[in-house]
Design a protein around this motif. Sequence first.
Motif, PDB file in Angstrom:
ATOM      1  N   THR A   1       0.818  -1.222  -0.181  1.00  0.00           N
ATOM      2  CA  THR A   1      -0.027   0.053   0.176  1.00  0.00           C
ATOM      3  C   THR A   1       0.928   1.232   0.091  1.00  0.00           C
TER       4      THR A   1
ATOM      5  N   LYS B   1       0.887 -10.380 -15.392  1.00  0.00           N
ATOM      6  CA  LYS B   1       0.542  -8.943 -14.457  1.00  0.00           C
ATOM      7  C   LYS B   1       1.835  -8.059 -14.729  1.00  0.00           C
TER       8      LYS B   1
ATOM      9  N   LEU C   1       4.299   0.458  -8.669  1.00  0.00           N
ATOM     10  CA  LEU C   1       2.811   0.260  -8.951  1.00  0.00           C
ATOM     11  C   LEU C   1       2.399  -1.060  -9.137  1.00  0.00           C
TER      12      LEU C   1
ATOM     13  N   LEU D   1       2.215  -4.381 -16.543  1.00  0.00           N
ATOM     14  CA  LEU D   1       2.861  -3.179 -16.082  1.00  0.00           C
ATOM     15  C   LEU D   1       3.815  -2.598 -16.639  1.00  0.00           C
TER      16      LEU D   1
ATOM     17  N   LYS E   1       0.718 -10.246  -3.109  1.00  0.00           N
ATOM     18  CA  LYS E   1      -0.778 -10.422  -3.909  1.00  0.00           C
ATOM     19  C   LYS E   1      -1.023 -12.113  -3.663  1.00  0.00           C
TER      20      LYS E   1
ATOM     21  N   CYS F   1       1.434  -3.260  -6.999  1.00  0.00           N
ATOM     22  CA  CYS F   1       0.200  -3.564  -5.989  1.00  0.00           C
ATOM     23  C   CYS F   1      -0.595  -2.322  -5.961  1.00  0.00           C
ATOM     24  N   SER F   2      -0.855  -1.536  -6.843  1.00  0.00           N
ATOM     25  CA  SER F   2      -1.581  -0.215  -6.914  1.00  0.00           C
ATOM     26  C   SER F   2      -1.633   0.399  -5.430  1.00  0.00           C
TER      27      SER F   2
ATOM     28  N   THR G   1      -5.659   7.678 -12.598  1.00  0.00           N
ATOM     29  CA  THR G   1      -6.078   6.117 -13.015  1.00  0.00           C
ATOM     30  C   THR G   1      -6.389   5.303 -11.544  1.00  0.00           C
ATOM     31  N   ILE G   2      -5.351   5.425 -10.684  1.00  0.00           N
ATOM     32  CA  ILE G   2      -5.739   4.725  -9.384  1.00  0.00           C
ATOM     33  C   ILE G   2      -5.721   5.527  -8.148  1.00  0.00           C
TER      34      ILE G   2
ATOM     35  N   ILE H   1      -0.820   8.075 -13.471  1.00  0.00           N
ATOM     36  CA  ILE H   1      -1.134   7.037 -12.378  1.00  0.00           C
ATOM     37  C   ILE H   1      -2.160   7.628 -11.243  1.00  0.00           C
TER      38      ILE H   1
ATOM     39  N   GLU I   1      -1.527   2.899  -2.381  1.00  0.00           N
ATOM     40  CA  GLU I   1      -2.240   4.253  -2.122  1.00  0.00           C
ATOM     41  C   GLU I   1      -1.344   5.520  -1.992  1.00  0.00           C
TER      42      GLU I   1
ATOM     43  N   THR J   1      -3.811   7.495  -6.767  1.00  0.00           N
ATOM     44  CA  THR J   1      -2.589   7.366  -5.748  1.00  0.00           C
ATOM     45  C   THR J   1      -2.141   8.518  -5.331  1.00  0.00           C
TER      46      THR J   1
END
Length: 330
Positions: free
Chosen positions: A91, A131, A169, A135, A121, A171-172, A203-204, A200, A174, A206
């Motif tokens: 995170t 994955k 990135l 990326l 994960k 694990c996406s 999109t997520i 970034i 926060e 962050t």
Amino acid sequence: MEKLLEVKNLRTSFDTHHGEVQSVRGVTFDLLKGEVLGVVGESGSGKSITMMSIMKLLEENGKIKEGEIVFKGQRIDNINEKQMNKIRGNTMSMIFQDPMTSLNLLIPIGKQIMETLIVHKGMSNSEAFEKAVELLDAVGIPMGRARMNQYPHEFSGGMRQRVMIAMALACSPELLIADEPTTALDVTIQAQILDLMRKIKQTINTSIILITHDLGVVAEMCDRVNVMYGGVIVEQGLTRDIFYNTKHPYTAGLLKSVPNPERLGKEPLKPIMGTPPDLLNPPKGCPFYQRCDFAMRACKENMPPLFKIDENHKSACWLNHKDAPKVSIR
């Protein structure tokens, strides 16, 4: 907006054979969800050590002496390494300053990205591989699948930086801490990396802490800015406040030392004369006292508090005291 990170009175020191180096001396700030916070200042001002303290990646002789670090409502300054490993790289991630020394030169870049996905994960090797390819494609590395088995030395500086961003990135996270992500890259690649970080964020969602010497990058990317000097924050505020309503002589000095196209050929750049303070024996007053054109007797003897300029803007300078002489620092 909800606070993602809170740092309260952080003090970090290093024990050396010369004595205790007080690298961070009472830093307090917060970071909101979805925000980009810029951290600027000269080398040795405490920017990277503050972030290494948050990530708990200090050298063996480094120690958090005082303060609290709260991430997503949980104190993390006092948790053990096993607990921190569940947060770090998951995170909360960091893009380090030099990708060539941050990547393992003996392991293919694909495996280095996959490791994060497998550990945090619980993915299988095949899932992590796919994955990781995704990326690499996302950060703009062409033919990602074919490059999974290549080593860091087979990539250019800009591409290595993209690999580092892909790892961060995975694990996406926060919170993404970027320590000089565009250093030593040419202008075209810098623009691509900044554009990638902007995507970034969109999109997520962050939150990003961006450490940089480049005030142009700050103006383009950041919502708020912390200006650090001598291990403390000397000014903090919205980006427009820092650029257009400067309230600390050090911040004004940084701005004056940046080339301005409108003034080229008309007036020379004005450097900040002198050197930063010795943090083995930090001054008891304002750390900028020796280099400041507006220094007063109070500056030498007493550390100024962060005076509130408005709701979002604070400056640690005695010139902001109600009884101080009124001068223009711009």
